[in-house]
Design a protein around this motif. Structure first.
Motif, PDB file in Angstrom:
ATOM      1  N   GLY A 118      32.981   8.635  39.930  1.00 30.72           N
ATOM      2  CA  GLY A 118      32.217   7.885  40.924  1.00 30.72           C
ATOM      3  C   GLY A 118      30.777   7.662  40.531  1.00 30.72           C
ATOM      4  O   GLY A 118      30.163   6.672  40.928  1.00 30.72           O
ATOM      5  N   GLY A 124      37.699   7.009  36.299  1.00 31.64           N
ATOM      6  CA  GLY A 124      37.383   6.808  37.711  1.00 31.64           C
ATOM      7  C   GLY A 124      36.237   7.623  38.249  1.00 31.64           C
ATOM      8  O   GLY A 124      36.121   7.782  39.480  1.00 31.64           O
ATOM      9  N   PRO A 131      39.409  11.042  40.589  1.00 28.55           N
ATOM     10  CA  PRO A 131      38.580   9.837  40.700  1.00 28.55           C
ATOM     11  C   PRO A 131      37.550  10.000  41.808  1.00 28.55           C
ATOM     12  O   PRO A 131      37.835  10.574  42.862  1.00 28.55           O
ATOM     13  CB  PRO A 131      39.604   8.743  41.040  1.00 28.55           C
ATOM     14  CG  PRO A 131      40.902   9.253  40.479  1.00 28.55           C
ATOM     15  CD  PRO A 131      40.858  10.746  40.666  1.00 28.55           C
ATOM     16  N   GLY A 132      36.358   9.509  41.538  1.00 32.22           N
ATOM     17  CA  GLY A 132      35.275   9.615  42.510  1.00 32.22           C
ATOM     18  C   GLY A 132      34.347  10.777  42.253  1.00 32.22           C
ATOM     19  O   GLY A 132      33.234  10.819  42.819  1.00 32.22           O
ATOM     20  N   LYS A 184      34.041   7.024  33.083  1.00 30.93           N
ATOM     21  CA  LYS A 184      34.178   5.845  33.949  1.00 30.93           C
ATOM     22  C   LYS A 184      35.611   5.321  33.924  1.00 30.93           C
ATOM     23  O   LYS A 184      36.142   4.901  34.953  1.00 30.93           O
ATOM     24  CB  LYS A 184      33.202   4.757  33.504  1.00 30.93           C
ATOM     25  CG  LYS A 184      31.729   5.130  33.647  1.00 30.93           C
ATOM     26  CD  LYS A 184      31.325   5.385  35.100  1.00 30.93           C
ATOM     27  CE  LYS A 184      31.157   4.081  35.874  1.00 30.93           C
ATOM     28  NZ  LYS A 184      30.524   4.315  37.196  1.00 30.93           N
TER      29      LYS A 184
END
Length: 309
Positions: A159, A157, A132-133, A154
């Protein structure tokens, strides 16, 4: 029964009578087909363009679909290499390559979304340790699979998601699906600092994007993983040797063979739940199986054609 039957690589399937299916091994069952997507994979396997095509005729195309089993349950099923696909009233499935669907699902929606959605879902879940990110660039984002890749990145996760393609109008619409940024191919250097590329085009566009992206990276020693998924722009890409030396670039593929079948199957329940639960937008157009010849050669409108009885 009736089925869409292909007799050569260069002619569309014809809707005609076909012998009823029969099981030949353990775990198999005859099922009623409710909806089957006309995917790029289906076309390329049937025309000999895909590396997994076996060239055996006559062939009933169709690599997956929503079916009703003898107990009345709806299943999403993926077929192994077979001459009897899902473009038929009935077919044979291996129960181990299927997942029972929740009550009340729309068969057309599931049939439209699972195959194109699986490409990015499996790439991010099974080919890399996606975190994530991380920042993701999707090349070929205006196609059906690319649109879903924006949403799936998305969902996992990401970013920052950058959608890239040729059609500016279609690109603009992707911001509503979660794209944080849109870029045409001649602006690709502005996507330089991503962590992951999901590439649905390959060919000259992919090769032409690598050097501008790599030379524009703020830190060339930062890892960049380029996942080759589709080849809409060509099967071969003239990758310059400097691309592999000038930055920390890793090119991998995601598809049949590079991902074990058990890994694809393990991801089916969660993907089916996401599609059934309206987490992912799906564009689908139901077309009678009897109209297969016209549907086979229809122009791309952005909607996934789904064949129904």
């Amino acid at each position: 029964m009736r089925a869409a039957v292909l007799n050569s690589f260069d002619t569309p399937p014809a809707y005609r009578d076909h012998p009823d299916p029969a099981t030949t091994g353990d775990g198999e069952m005859v099922v009623e087909v409710l909806a089957a997507g006309l995917h790029h994979l289906t076309r390329s396997k049937a025309t000999g363009a895909h590396y997994s095509s076996n060239g055996v005729f006559p062939l009933v195309p169709g690599v997956d679909g929503v079916v009703r089993d003898p107990a009345g349950r709806l299943r999403y099923a993926v077929l192994d290499d077979t001459s009897l696909g899902t473009f038929a009233d009935r077919t044979v499935i291996d129960v181990r390559r299927s997942v029972v669907l929740p009550d009340g699902v729309d068969p057309v929606r599931i049939a439209a979304a699972m195959n194109p959605g699986m490409s990015s879902w499996v790439a991010l879940r099974r080919r890399i340790a996606f975190q994530p990110g991380q920042r993701v660039l999707i090349i070929g984002a205006t196609g059906n699979a690319g649109r879903m890749a924006v949403q799936i990145a998305k969902l996992f996760g990401a970013g920052h998601v950058i959608a890239a393609g040729r059609d500016a109008a279609r690109l603009a619409a992707l911001t509503e699906l979660g794209a944080d940024e849109i870029r045409t191919f001649d602006e690709i250097q502005h996507a330089a600092d991503v962590d992951v590329v999901l590439d649905y085009v390959w060919g000259e566009p992919a090769a032409g994007a690598m050097i501008p992206m790599l030379t524009a990276r703020a830190d060339r020693t930062a890892p960049l993983t380029w996942i080759q998924i589709g080849s809409m722009a060509g099967a071969d890409a003239p990758i310059p040797s400097a691309a592999l030396r000038a930055a920390r670039l890793e090119i991998i593929g995601s598809g049949i063979g590079s991902v074990p079948a058990r890994d694809f199957l393990a991801e089916l329940p969660q993907l089916a739940a996401a599609v059934a639960g309206d987490t992912i937008e799906v564009r689908a157009k139901a077309v009678p199986l009897a109209d297969i010849s016209r549907a086979w050669t229809a122009a791309d409108t952005g909607d996934r054609i789904v064949l129904v009885p």
